[in-house]
Design an enzyme around this catalytic site. Sequence first.
Site: not given
Length: 465
Positions: A159-160, A163, A176, A179, A181, A357, A394
């Site tokens: 994406r970056y 990175r 979690c 999460c 994902r 998120d 994010d």
Amino acid sequence: MPNNIMGCDTAAIQLNPVIASSFNAHYYEPIPSSRYLFRSDEFWRGLDRWKDIDAELFLNHLWQEKNAITSVAALGDLIKNRISTAFLRDIEEGHQLAPMSIRLTPYVLSLIDWDNPFLDPLRRQFLPLASEKLVDHPMLKLDPMGEQNDSPAPGLTHRYPDRVLFLATNVCPVYCRYCTRSYAVGLDTDVVTKQKINAPGERWEPAFRYIEANSSVEDVVISGGDAYRLKARQITEIGERLLDIPHVRRMRFATKGLAVLPMKVQSDHDWTDAISRLSDRARKMGKSIAIHTHFNHPNEITAITAKALGILYERGVEVRNQAVILRGVNNSKQAMHRLNECLAYLNVRPYYCFQGDMIQGVETLRTSICDSIELEKATRGLIAGHNTPHFIVDLPGGGGKRDIHSYDYYDKQLGVAVYRAPAVKKDKLFLYCDPLHALSPESQALWINPESRVQLLDDVLKSAK
């Protein structure tokens, strides 16, 4: 009152000699202070099944993995004598609605205050209740970051410019409930059939070849899943392969493990040695390797944690923390301050603090942008700037990370903020929506109605431009 409130506290808590004798004799130990006497009692004995487990066995990562709780039925059998039948039913019904399956170590389960589980910050992170479930905002998704849209190779997100995110595994030591994902990590649930992202072996090769072929990539985040679940030889394989690429300068191994299975650093010598060797080699090459871990609340930090982090610090392995702002967990000045000062004391840099998120199924844990900005204001200045995390959102849709207060437009009444990310996706606008529970009934109605939602979004984008 449980002696684990706020992670540590009173001078009455002394280092248990049984636990102390179980650690390696040689490690870096912070100077004792009454403010940092982390919990060191044999807290796991409070659960009947583990009341006869001695410290040596409890501090073995293999025993922890073998005895991890992976079903609601097993959880119920473990805690049935500590909670009411109604509360257990609440957990059972909550998991039927949850996007994440259950997996918890004995360490985490033993730290939950089962005399007051409804408000316990660790329970809220891992165990959903049907009674606390709130209506999802209509803009929520299972993959809000759109990671699959920026994937040039299996298990790789680019994406970056400099990175990449390398998803080396799809399993974790714990799951979690919030999460990012949840679309791929863990087992299928009643509401989510998981996508496949990556696995060890040949399926790593396309990711390696892509990184080798793109000289702009200088930074690689190894995540998943969780790097804790990679074997020592896999840590070495990934690390050595990436270090041998001339243009790769930095690597970050991402893991929740230090918060939920800290004894692995002491008892899994091969894993710890593998990370340490890579860190030493990288430093000699003028490169860097770090562990990015994930503590959200000071109750996750015990004397066991301190020993693990001390070993890594003595070996020169840098550790940074990435927390998530979670309603009812750490969205108070007291909890966030205590978390950051405890991490700083243990030489862990509080690096990022993420806005929750926009993930389906965990709306009860999200906070509004304005509340999170107030949390940042209250936190900043309490400890040194280099130990104060960056408060970040994010961006949904793949805009990447932005300072939470750097929006171009924010309508607090409608609960929607508009951000730009010109270095990532030029000229595109990205929206972050506050949870419905933070809005007035009138604003909630506008979002829930499909027709008024379309008009609302159109008006917001026009105002932002």
